[in-house]
Design a protein around this motif. Sequence first.
Motif, PDB file in Angstrom:
ATOM      1  N   GLY A  32     -92.165 -41.230 -59.517  1.00 57.89           N
ATOM      2  CA  GLY A  32     -91.048 -40.718 -59.238  1.00 57.89           C
ATOM      3  C   GLY A  32     -89.882 -41.621 -58.459  1.00 57.89           C
ATOM      4  O   GLY A  32     -88.944 -41.102 -58.130  1.00 57.89           O
TER       5      GLY A  32
ATOM      6  N   SER B 167     -93.033 -43.130 -54.367  1.00 57.76           N
ATOM      7  CA  SER B 167     -92.673 -41.988 -54.792  1.00 57.76           C
ATOM      8  C   SER B 167     -91.810 -41.322 -53.767  1.00 57.76           C
ATOM      9  O   SER B 167     -92.037 -41.739 -52.586  1.00 57.76           O
ATOM     10  CB  SER B 167     -93.946 -41.158 -55.200  1.00 57.76           C
ATOM     11  OG  SER B 167     -93.627 -39.753 -55.152  1.00 57.76           O
TER      12      SER B 167
ATOM     13  N   ALA C 128     -91.709 -37.972 -65.358  1.00 63.10           N
ATOM     14  CA  ALA C 128     -91.463 -38.350 -63.870  1.00 63.10           C
ATOM     15  C   ALA C 128     -90.091 -39.265 -63.622  1.00 63.10           C
ATOM     16  O   ALA C 128     -89.365 -38.965 -62.780  1.00 63.10           O
ATOM     17  CB  ALA C 128     -92.466 -38.741 -63.035  1.00 63.10           C
ATOM     18  N   THR C 129     -89.976 -39.776 -64.709  1.00 63.68           N
ATOM     19  CA  THR C 129     -88.565 -40.746 -64.490  1.00 63.68           C
ATOM     20  C   THR C 129     -87.461 -40.361 -65.084  1.00 63.68           C
ATOM     21  O   THR C 129     -87.241 -39.454 -65.766  1.00 63.68           O
ATOM     22  CB  THR C 129     -88.742 -42.080 -65.348  1.00 63.68           C
ATOM     23  OG1 THR C 129     -90.227 -42.387 -65.493  1.00 63.68           O
ATOM     24  CG2 THR C 129     -88.114 -43.196 -65.063  1.00 63.68           C
TER      25      THR C 129
END
Length: 523
Positions: free
Chosen positions: A17, A60, A346-347
């Motif tokens: 992330g 992250s 998550a991207t």
Amino acid sequence: MTTNSIHEDRILILDFGSQYTQLIARRVREIGVYCEIMGWDVAHEHIAAFNATGYILSGSPESALASEAPAIPDIVLEADKPVLGICYGMQSMAHQLGGDVDNTGHSEFGYAEVQVIKPCRLLQHLSDRADQQVLDVWMSHGDRVERIPDGFYVTAQSANAPIAAIAHEQKPWFGIQFHPEVTHTRQGTALLSRFVIDICGCAANWTADNIIDDQVRRIQEQVGDQQVILGLSGGVDSSVVAALLHRAIGAQLTCVFVDNGLLRLHEGDQVMQTFADNLGVRVIRVDAESRFLDALKGITDPEEKRRVIGGLFVDVFEEEAGRLTDAAFLAQGTIYPDVIESAGSATGKAHLIKSHHNVGGLPDTMTLKLVEPLRELFKDEVRRLGIELGLPATMVQRHPFPGPGLGVRILGEVTKDYADILREADDIFIKGLREHGLYDKVSQAFAVFLPVKSVGVTGDGRRYDFVVALRAVETIDFMTARAARLPFDFLDEMSRTIINSVPRISRVTYDISSKPPATIEWE
Ligand code: XMP
């Protein structure tokens, strides 16, 4: 040149992330090694099928201590392959393998010095000082590793992180608290290269000419002797697709270029010259200006304008494509960031502020198979391919231009008159930027037409004419932007030239708003 296939050696970047994950991938590609990004929570089969030579774990915004913290998939730690954990990636490695992570206010943001205390394969001989092994790095962390797991040793420390880098005693596993992907970390590329080339043993064969050879072969295999159509917009992506397909299949490619009357000055002619005249690509130019302007009559709402322009583009494209009865494939300029974003990992969960219409979208009723030769590539790679394929640098390096074109740069109702005035003013501004060496220093620049009348005075007469706003922004990702600090003398020259040479403009302003809260386009 090595005989390896360009995809054989490959790095998998697991995304936890971080806003920098795509930057890690771009750096690895620049080093010459193919890599892909997958969300940390992707199904294990995908990780297994990818068969990575090595893994990089991203940073992250999360804390490794949180109960639902993103975790490194077991398959990665069981694979016995090289692993590099960056920031959160390192903390998560430490945490999952039995070490301790703490979040008691030792955060470090920005520049830091990292002292190598016990060299490892990753860091050996990398230094920014002649007399000691110190690295100038960029840090961005709240948590830090307090105790390393069994089997690891500490290789570097910083003022706020006594454990700033770790290495495993036997396995090719490394963790670094700092970010090698950002340019502030001066040895960052050398460090990533050390990992992917020396430690993972990847061959550096991901280069523009190898990518072209590989794509040409794949396109030929996919298409065979069938016909392909492509919506050519004059933008970078569709232009590179056209050049690539032309190299691969020559006359089996037909491009459709829709002139919607909302293009920049001479743009249609330039597209025809580059592709039809110089490269010998078959291009059908459709003059649809009056259809678009008729359809836009009376419409003032920006989103409604986008819908009308997007819908009509599909209709016109479909009509033309329908005439090419033997076409079996539709080519599209989808690039890797589009693929990552639509994968919903998550991207990149970019939120939709404006409904962006991508020229070349697949019309619903067409039953064509897709050819997307840029699906694996970042924008900078697409540009390098374009140059290698012989496209003019001015086309390949150009700023983005929105699908609805001048339709969203004429505030309110669009008319041919307004479009003609805007085209002239915009052309003066863009030419001026190029002549003063400023074009490549800004990310996007254009003029906007304001249909309001303002008083001016020329000679003895009063003028009551329209206003043009100039906009130039600096941005990395187009999600945030700031107004470019263009020299005042340059803006002064642009204002005088536009008012003197474009009839019906009496005033020029420069837009100094940032995004947010403003957007880059005015509509
Ligand atoms: P905004 O105005 O949203 O623009 O800050 C961000 C970037 O997107 C481009 N843009 C568009 N591109 N169709 C497109 O293909 C659209 O409707 C559209 N609206 C904005 C804008 O030019 C900038 O690069």
